[in-house]
Design a protein around this motif. Structure first.
Motif, mmCIF file in Angstrom:
data_model
loop_
_atom_site.group_PDB
_atom_site.id
_atom_site.type_symbol
_atom_site.label_atom_id
_atom_site.label_comp_id
_atom_site.label_asym_id
_atom_site.label_seq_id
_atom_site.Cartn_x
_atom_site.Cartn_y
_atom_site.Cartn_z
ATOM 1 N N PHE A 294 6.536 13.585 -5.697
ATOM 2 C CA PHE A 294 7.594 13.904 -6.715
ATOM 3 C C PHE A 294 8.264 15.387 -6.374
ATOM 4 O O PHE A 294 9.262 15.698 -6.552
ATOM 5 N N GLN A 295 7.205 16.162 -5.682
ATOM 6 C CA GLN A 295 7.565 17.579 -5.292
ATOM 7 C C GLN A 295 9.025 17.444 -4.312
ATOM 8 O O GLN A 295 9.807 18.076 -4.445
ATOM 9 N N THR A 296 8.913 16.157 -3.529
ATOM 10 C CA THR A 296 10.343 16.211 -2.633
ATOM 11 C C THR A 296 11.171 15.614 -3.263
ATOM 12 O O THR A 296 12.619 15.827 -3.143
ATOM 13 N N TYR A 297 11.036 14.594 -4.469
ATOM 14 C CA TYR A 297 12.156 14.195 -5.336
ATOM 15 C C TYR A 297 12.759 15.285 -6.126
ATOM 16 O O TYR A 297 14.356 15.286 -6.315
ATOM 17 N N VAL A 298 12.126 16.232 -6.327
ATOM 18 C CA VAL A 298 12.767 17.344 -7.098
ATOM 19 C C VAL A 298 13.867 18.097 -6.426
ATOM 20 O O VAL A 298 14.942 18.879 -6.788
ATOM 21 N N LYS A 299 13.881 17.886 -5.054
ATOM 22 C CA LYS A 299 14.683 18.744 -4.095
ATOM 23 C C LYS A 299 15.974 17.901 -3.795
ATOM 24 O O LYS A 299 16.907 18.291 -3.036
ATOM 25 N N SER A 300 16.077 16.516 -4.303
ATOM 26 C CA SER A 300 17.154 15.773 -4.189
ATOM 27 C C SER A 300 18.263 16.216 -4.721
ATOM 28 O O SER A 300 18.648 17.019 -5.728
ATOM 29 N N GLN A 301 19.668 15.990 -3.791
ATOM 30 C CA GLN A 301 20.907 16.231 -4.175
ATOM 31 C C GLN A 301 21.209 15.433 -5.359
ATOM 32 O O GLN A 301 22.227 16.003 -5.917
ATOM 33 N N ASP A 302 20.809 14.415 -5.790
ATOM 34 C CA ASP A 302 20.947 13.808 -6.780
ATOM 35 C C ASP A 302 20.382 14.502 -8.261
ATOM 36 O O ASP A 302 19.319 14.199 -8.586
ATOM 37 N N LYS A 303 21.416 15.036 -8.987
ATOM 38 C CA LYS A 303 20.975 16.001 -10.105
ATOM 39 C C LYS A 303 20.260 15.262 -11.078
ATOM 40 O O LYS A 303 19.157 15.573 -11.894
ATOM 41 N N ALA A 304 20.682 14.133 -11.582
ATOM 42 C CA ALA A 304 20.317 13.143 -12.431
ATOM 43 C C ALA A 304 18.856 12.641 -12.097
ATOM 44 O O ALA A 304 18.060 12.710 -13.075
ATOM 45 N N PHE A 305 18.640 12.380 -10.983
ATOM 46 C CA PHE A 305 17.224 12.014 -10.534
ATOM 47 C C PHE A 305 16.404 13.044 -10.372
ATOM 48 O O PHE A 305 15.154 12.774 -10.745
ATOM 49 N N ALA A 306 16.892 14.279 -10.072
ATOM 50 C CA ALA A 306 15.807 15.597 -9.871
ATOM 51 C C ALA A 306 15.334 15.620 -11.353
ATOM 52 O O ALA A 306 14.108 16.098 -11.675
ATOM 53 N N PHE B 126 7.063 1.479 -4.269
ATOM 54 C CA PHE B 126 7.888 2.252 -5.106
ATOM 55 C C PHE B 126 8.284 3.464 -4.837
ATOM 56 O O PHE B 126 8.973 4.300 -5.591
ATOM 57 N N TYR B 127 8.171 3.869 -3.661
ATOM 58 C CA TYR B 127 8.428 5.390 -3.109
ATOM 59 C C TYR B 127 9.961 5.149 -3.115
ATOM 60 O O TYR B 127 10.583 4.107 -2.609
ATOM 61 N N VAL B 128 10.799 6.333 -3.502
ATOM 62 C CA VAL B 128 12.273 6.249 -3.482
ATOM 63 C C VAL B 128 12.648 6.497 -2.084
ATOM 64 O O VAL B 128 12.238 7.297 -1.336
ATOM 65 N N ARG B 129 13.823 5.697 -1.787
ATOM 66 C CA ARG B 129 14.555 5.839 -0.405
ATOM 67 C C ARG B 129 15.752 6.681 -0.528
ATOM 68 O O ARG B 129 16.411 6.647 -1.747
ATOM 69 N N SER B 130 16.205 7.313 0.373
ATOM 70 C CA SER B 130 17.533 8.027 0.332
ATOM 71 C C SER B 130 18.725 7.378 -0.229
ATOM 72 O O SER B 130 19.761 7.492 -0.714
ATOM 73 N N THR B 131 18.607 5.878 0.551
ATOM 74 C CA THR B 131 19.698 4.921 0.099
ATOM 75 C C THR B 131 19.656 4.192 -1.269
ATOM 76 O O THR B 131 20.761 3.517 -1.532
ATOM 77 N N ASP B 132 18.874 4.376 -1.895
ATOM 78 C CA ASP B 132 18.606 3.988 -3.298
ATOM 79 C C ASP B 132 19.566 4.571 -4.161
ATOM 80 O O ASP B 132 20.018 5.739 -4.152
ATOM 81 N N ALA B 133 20.133 3.452 -5.059
ATOM 82 C CA ALA B 133 21.005 3.996 -6.099
ATOM 83 C C ALA B 133 20.409 4.716 -7.262
ATOM 84 O O ALA B 133 19.139 4.625 -7.478
ATOM 85 N N THR B 134 21.169 5.616 -7.969
ATOM 86 C CA THR B 134 20.172 6.507 -8.927
ATOM 87 C C THR B 134 19.438 5.724 -9.977
ATOM 88 O O THR B 134 18.552 5.862 -10.258
ATOM 89 N N HIS B 135 20.100 4.420 -10.578
ATOM 90 C CA HIS B 135 19.436 3.776 -11.492
ATOM 91 C C HIS B 135 18.208 2.866 -10.884
ATOM 92 O O HIS B 135 17.326 2.663 -11.508
ATOM 93 N N ILE B 136 18.150 2.700 -9.463
ATOM 94 C CA ILE B 136 17.176 1.989 -8.626
ATOM 95 C C ILE B 136 15.973 3.410 -8.656
ATOM 96 O O ILE B 136 14.945 2.992 -8.806
ATOM 97 N N LYS B 137 16.394 4.382 -8.331
ATOM 98 C CA LYS B 137 15.592 5.612 -8.216
ATOM 99 C C LYS B 137 14.590 5.931 -9.441
ATOM 100 O O LYS B 137 13.438 5.879 -9.561
ATOM 101 N N THR B 138 15.312 5.999 -10.566
ATOM 102 C CA THR B 138 14.756 6.138 -11.774
ATOM 103 C C THR B 138 13.764 5.276 -12.417
ATOM 104 O O THR B 138 12.892 5.488 -12.813
ATOM 105 N N LEU B 139 14.282 4.126 -11.999
ATOM 106 C CA LEU B 139 13.173 2.812 -12.161
ATOM 107 C C LEU B 139 11.963 2.874 -11.324
ATOM 108 O O LEU B 139 10.871 2.745 -12.035
ATOM 109 N N LYS B 140 12.030 3.364 -10.403
ATOM 110 C CA LYS B 140 11.056 3.291 -9.347
ATOM 111 C C LYS B 140 10.089 4.585 -9.752
ATOM 112 O O LYS B 140 8.743 4.442 -9.824
#
Length: 626
Positions: A380-392, A346-360
């Motif tokens: 989670f610390q790495t996810y906060v740095k994501s370019q995807d603002k909604a996911f961060a 369930f770790y998030v991949r960079s290729t995942d779409a936003t709705h998949i990321k939020t579910l993971k």
């Protein structure tokens, strides 16, 4: 079956040319024209103009041509009902054709002509087809039942008789289609399933995938009405046990009132045993159906066998991933242990779409406990740095949830969120402020330093929701920061007219609270802000200002309320509950549209509660004719 030639292999012909070919005397030209017409339909083009020319060929002796004509008629019979009616006698003759595919196609076209006047003809055709020697034709008759029922619901009783007859069919080809007809026409007639229950369980492995999904769904509902709950404490699961545990004649136990132990019904076990191999199916819908069956019917210690199969589905397309992750999110709230060993899936991949990321993210938050929280927070610390603002932003909310659920890491999470306030990204800062506000409400006494830190950053924060949250915190805990709160109010008085509405409302609230706790310093400031609010363009702000003035400023008219102003505005408020969006989703059956949307969809049938006493199990006994 039909072998269609791709339309790209031919030069493009106009409708006039195709009409000429269809009306020629050469069978080969007609066949080529029909292949092109069916090719047009396959590409989504409109070929309804050719209907009169195609219908003329309905009585052709050429089997290949006839099949293609029937494919065309199934598509356009509903739109061109008058012309289709002219060919009914041809279809009736075709129902007696020696070729099973022609018989089935004729019935399919007949049931596609949605005109009430031919209901008796359709009814007769369905009854005859249900007794046909070919299982393929019987399958088609089951499909026609649903079409006739939607056209004329008054035929329900006669259709139920046909369904009852087809349910006894031993062919795997028919099983899925007749159960679908049963679900459409009379899903409440559970009594029709009793005698066929064991047969359906045993046929299940050999039925085609679409039929497996339908049958599993129906048997899930059936089992919930016919068997007692296997979720009782101290339940016994002995598959071969046909007697009760203890002797009822035992003298010692006669005096004691003792609960009868649970023994799983052999038919209940039969269903679980026969669906288990389907977890290896290549079809996602089948695996999902078995997973929901185990979730709703299996003893709690057996449910975890579906875990690996569900995790395997996460390698599929993103549309499949989305549905599977939704169901896993619901499961992981109640049974963390099921998915904990597969946490890395369930770790998030960079290729995942936003709705998949939020579910993971949702699932990782559900799986968090004292043992794995440090790993999850590092992720989670790495996810906060994501370019995807909604996911961060969603990650920051997830950190907040972890902080409230696991008390050991509350301080660590808070300190991490405070560090994020220095982030360059406004969205991250805004979400951090909102989450910190919620966390501080759960333990406000310890964190006046954090409130002071947020006040220092206030000038640099531009997102309205974040500014409003800081103002709310200042007002709520103004007695803990007596020097800073009036200064923040002074700054707000300067910029009041250019602020967003949500910020203005919180400024008015802050002014009112400071007026009640520190009127010496803030009396004039409060009156100035109330005067600005009195003439604001937004009527909500004007109304709030008028209400606050009447509440806090004493006068002859409002003396009664003024006494209670402090108790009204500074009343202790319950801390917000940070919980999963999937918390109550399991009230809907897993894998259904209602579960996915989290609202009751049209046609949704609720799973009934387990019966307190098991109904008579002898109703499922079938006499074996030797």
């Amino acid at each position: 079956m039909l072998t269609l030639i791709r339309p790209t292999m031919f030069p493009v012909l106009r409708n006039e040319d195709l009409k000429e070919m269809l009306e020629s005397n050469k069978e080969s030209l007609k066949l080529e024209a029909m292949k092109r017409v069916v090719g047009l339909i396959a590409k989504g083009k409109n070929a309804s103009e050719l209907f009169p020319a195609v219908v003329k060929n309905v009585a052709s002796k050429n089997i290949e041509l006839k099949k293609l004509v029937y494919v065309y008629l199934v598509r356009y019979a509903e739109e061109q009902q008058d012309l289709a009616l002219l060919s009914i006698s041809t279809f009736q003759r075709a129902l007696k054709d020696p070729n099973q595919f022609i018989r089935a196609s004729a019935l399919r076209v007949l049931s596609s002509i949605r005109v009430p006047i031919i209901v008796p003809i359709m009814m007769l055709a369905i009854k005859e087809a249900a007794a046909d020697l070919s299982p393929y034709v019987r399958k088609t008759s089951a499909h026609a039942i649903q079409k006739l029922f939607s056209l004329d619901p008054d035929q329900k009783e006669q259709l139920i008789e046909v369904i009852e007859k087809l349910l006894k069919d031993k062919s795997t080809l028919v099983a899925g289609s007749v159960v679908m007809a049963f679900e459409e026409v009379c899903p409440d007639r559970i009594d029709l399933i009793h005698k066929n229950y064991r047969k359906l369980c045993n046929l299940l492995v050999d039925v085609e995938e679409w039929g497996q999904v339908v049958i599993i769904s129906m048997l899930t509902r059936y089992a919930r009405t016919q068997f007692t709950s296997p979720w009782k404490e101290g339940a016994v699961f002995d598959e071969n046990n046909e007697k009760t545990f203890y002797d009822s004649d035992s003298e010692e136990k006669k005096g004691q009132i003792e609960a009868k132990p649970y023994i799983m019904d052999p038919d209940h076990r039969l269903l679980l045993r026969n669906t288990k191999p389907l977890l290896q199916s290549r079809n996602t819908a089948v695996v999902m159906s078995v997973a929901q069956l185990y979730w709703h019917l299996a003893p709690k210690h057996e449910v975890s066998i579906v875990t690996k199969s569900l995790v395997r589905l996460l390698r599929s397309h993103r549309e499949v991933q989305y549905i599977v992750l939704q169901n896993i999110a619901t499961m992981s709230i109640q049974r963390k242990g099921m998915f904990e060993p597969f946490m890395k899936s369930f770790y998030v991949r960079s290729t995942d779409a936003t709705h998949i990321k939020t579910l993971k993210l949702e699932i990782l938050t559900n799986l968090a406990n004292e043992a794995n929280i440090s790993t999850i927070l590092r992720e989670f610390q790495t996810y906060v740095k994501s370019q995807d603002k909604a996911f961060a932003a969603a990650t920051i909310q997830a950190i907040g949830r972890c902080a409230t659920n696991i008390s050991e890491v509350t301080d660590t999470c808070l300190n991490g969120l405070v560090l994020l306030l220095s982030n360059r990204d406004e969205t991250v800062v805004a979400e951090s402020v909102v989450v910190i506000k919620k966390l501080l409400q759960t333990q406000p006494t310890q964190h006046s330093e954090i409130i002071k830190h947020m006040a220092k950053l206030f000038d640099n924060i531009t997102v309205p929701m974040a500014r409003a949250s800081i103002l709310w915190l200042m007002g709520e805990y103004c007695e803990r920061v007596p020097k800073i709160a009036p200064d923040v109010l002074r700054k707000m008085a300067k910029t009041f007219t250019i602020e967003e509405d949500i910020v203005k409302l919180q400024t008015v609230n802050l002014a009112a609270k400071l007026y009640l706790t520190n009127s010496k310093q803030t009396k004039l400031l409060t009156q100035y802000i109330l005067n600005l609010g009195k003439y604001d363009q937004n009527y909500d702000i004007r109304d709030r200002t008028r209400f606050i003035r009447q509440l806090i400023v004493p006068s002859e008219k409002n003396g009664a309320l003024n006494k209670y102003a402090r108790r009204i505005l500074l009343a202790p408020k319950p801390a917000p509950v940070l919980e999963s969006a999937f918390k109550d989703r399991d009230r809907y059956q897993l894998g259904t549209l209602s579960h996915s949307l989290n609202i009751k969809a049209t046609g949704y049938q609720e799973l009934s509660d387990w019966p307190a006493v098991a109904p008579d199990q002898s109703v499922r006994n079938v006499e074996v004719i030797e």
